[in-house]
Motif scaffolding. Structure first.
Motif, PDB file in Angstrom:
ATOM      1  N   SER A   1       0.849  -1.198   0.000  1.00 43.85           N
ATOM      2  CA  SER A   1       0.000   0.000   0.000  1.00 43.85           C
ATOM      3  C   SER A   1       0.880   1.242   0.000  1.00 43.85           C
ATOM      4  O   SER A   1       1.967   1.248   0.574  1.00 43.85           O
ATOM      5  CB  SER A   1      -0.923   0.014   1.220  1.00 43.85           C
TER       6      SER A   1
ATOM      7  N   LYS B   1       0.046   5.584   0.009  1.00 46.60           N
ATOM      8  CA  LYS B   1      -0.829   6.762  -0.082  1.00 46.60           C
ATOM      9  C   LYS B   1      -2.280   6.375  -0.426  1.00 46.60           C
ATOM     10  O   LYS B   1      -2.868   6.862  -1.385  1.00 46.60           O
ATOM     11  CB  LYS B   1      -0.300   7.752  -1.121  1.00 46.60           C
ATOM     12  N   GLU B   2      -2.838   5.458   0.368  1.00 49.70           N
ATOM     13  CA  GLU B   2      -4.225   5.009   0.207  1.00 49.70           C
ATOM     14  C   GLU B   2      -4.469   4.325  -1.139  1.00 49.70           C
ATOM     15  O   GLU B   2      -5.607   4.250  -1.602  1.00 49.70           O
ATOM     16  CB  GLU B   2      -5.207   6.184   0.385  1.00 49.70           C
ATOM     17  N   ASN B   3      -3.412   3.843  -1.755  1.00 52.55           N
ATOM     18  CA  ASN B   3      -3.523   3.079  -2.997  1.00 52.55           C
ATOM     19  C   ASN B   3      -2.996   1.670  -2.794  1.00 52.55           C
ATOM     20  O   ASN B   3      -2.101   1.442  -1.961  1.00 52.55           O
ATOM     21  CB  ASN B   3      -2.737   3.749  -4.132  1.00 52.55           C
TER      22      ASN B   3
ATOM     23  N   PRO C   1      -7.189   2.451  -6.233  1.00 47.88           N
ATOM     24  CA  PRO C   1      -7.555   2.909  -4.885  1.00 47.88           C
ATOM     25  C   PRO C   1      -7.713   1.732  -3.931  1.00 47.88           C
ATOM     26  O   PRO C   1      -8.209   0.673  -4.317  1.00 47.88           O
ATOM     27  CB  PRO C   1      -8.902   3.624  -5.104  1.00 47.88           C
TER      28      PRO C   1
ATOM     29  N   ARG D   1     -12.921  -2.621   7.969  1.00 47.28           N
ATOM     30  CA  ARG D   1     -12.760  -1.171   8.108  1.00 47.28           C
ATOM     31  C   ARG D   1     -12.793  -0.754   9.578  1.00 47.28           C
ATOM     32  O   ARG D   1     -13.411  -1.386  10.380  1.00 47.28           O
ATOM     33  CB  ARG D   1     -13.860  -0.438   7.326  1.00 47.28           C
TER      34      ARG D   1
END
Length: 364
Positions: free
Chosen positions: A291, A293-295, A356, A364
């Motif tokens: 992962s 940067k949120e990718n 993403p 989550r």
């Protein structure tokens, strides 16, 4: 196809009958309140409140028939529809003014009659503007509702077309993959390596079962995607025996990330077809995920021949595997993805996908 969750307001808007009566009641209650507040500025007897309520109720009742009339003239030419609306609004306003004024003289004036019958038409022009405004709101709201319906239909059609495209792209992989695999099985049979051919057919049935059990437009966890990839690689290992090594490493935070089903299979197939088949000795395929940067970044590398030119020039627009993968990513993520072809550290090709980071709800 999953239906979007609608808000209470959207559900109310969808029920036209209920929405009309809500606005009708709310509008005339508002009219009565405005008149009541206005009466407080003058010294009016308490009985005038009843006059206001009866006047609002008369307006409420007199506009109900307009709804059914306007429904009938909805398909008329615009000019004719406007003319009818103006005439009907004026007639309704006059009738409302007569009832309103009669109520006023009978209740507030204790039955005293005006000298002229024209007193019953008092304020009819003001009431005409009110009824005309009511008519304008009716046509405006109805037109807005129709636009919303057309928009919903267009969105639904677009969504269905989008999903059909994704299914087509996903299912297109199966004939392409089957063609290569059946060719390999045919070759094994010609070489009389029946045991290997039987094993390969067995592995193929497991892979196809997995493929059929998963919706083509649904996303799966990366861990599940790798399980499918291993089923595919089991088939290829029958072909290459000890000449194929697989190294898979997924970072812990990406194992439950969601990816399009069988997104890695065409990348591996491309490596085997154009790299591993041309390697002297052991062919190696490395799969990595991490992962950033949120990718989510997925990378498939091989140890094929050294690439002297720009790897992007190796991309064939008429090819199925990589082109199909790029089209699926574009359909799913729009501009929020990257598909890169890079030179390997020492030799071979690396295909890197950046999408993403999406996680299962439970994670989550």
């Amino acid at each position: 196809m999953e239906k979007p969750i609608k808000t209470q307001w959207q559900l109310l808007m969808d029920n036209r009958n209920r929405f009309f009566w809500l606005l009708q009641a709310g509008g005339w209650i508002g009219y009565a309140l405005v008149n009541y507040i206005g009466s407080l500025m003058h010294e009016m007897r308490d009985i005038y409140t009843l006059i206001i309520i009866l006047g609002a109720y008369a307006g409420f009742l007199s506009t109900i028939p307009l709804r059914y009339l306007y429904r009938r003239i909805w398909e008329f030419p615009p000019a004719l529809m406007v003319l009818i609306a103006i005439v009907v609004s004026y007639v309704t306003a006059v009738a409302w003014a007569i009832v309103d004024n009669a109520t006023y003289w009978e209740i507030y004036k204790f039955g005293f009659r005006p000298d002229s019958p024209f007193f019953y038409l008092k304020n009819s022009l003001a009431k005409f503007y009110i009824i005309l405004s009511w008519s304008g709101l009716y046509f405006g709201i109805k037109y807005y509702q129709m636009l919303q319906e057309e928009k919903q239909k267009a969105l639904l059609a677009s969504s269905m077309a989008h999903q059909a495209q994704l299914k087509m792209l996903r299912y297109q992989l199966n004939p392409h993959f089957l063609f290569n695999t059946l060719n390999a099985i045919s070759t094994l049979i010609l070489l009389k390596e029946n045991e290997k051919a039987n094993l390969m057919v067995n592995k193929l049935s497991h892979f196809l079962r997995f493929s059929l059990d998963n919706e083509p437009i649904k996303k799966v966890t990366l861990e599940k995607e790798v399980d499918a990839l291993l089923l595919y690689l089991d088939i290829e290992k029958v072909r290459f025996d000890e000449q194929l090594e697989i190294d898979i490493h997924l970072s812990d935070e990406t194992k439950n990330a969601l990816v399009p089903s069988l997104i890695c299979q065409p990348l591996i197939e491309n490596s085997i077809k154009y790299a591993i088949s041309n390697v002297e000795g052991v062919g190696k395929i490395r799969v990595r995920s991490w992962s950033e940067k949120e990718n989510l970044i997925l990378e498939v590398c091989d140890n094929g021949p050294k690439i002297e030119t720009d790897p992007e020039k190796l991309f064939r627009k008429d090819g199925v595997g990589l082109n199909n993968t790029r089209q699926r990513l574009k359909s799913l993520y729009g501009k929020q993805y990257r598909f890169e072809m890079l030179k390997g550290a020492e030799s071979g090709l690396c295909v890197r996908i950046t999408i993403p980071m999406e996680m299962l709800e439970s994670q989550r």
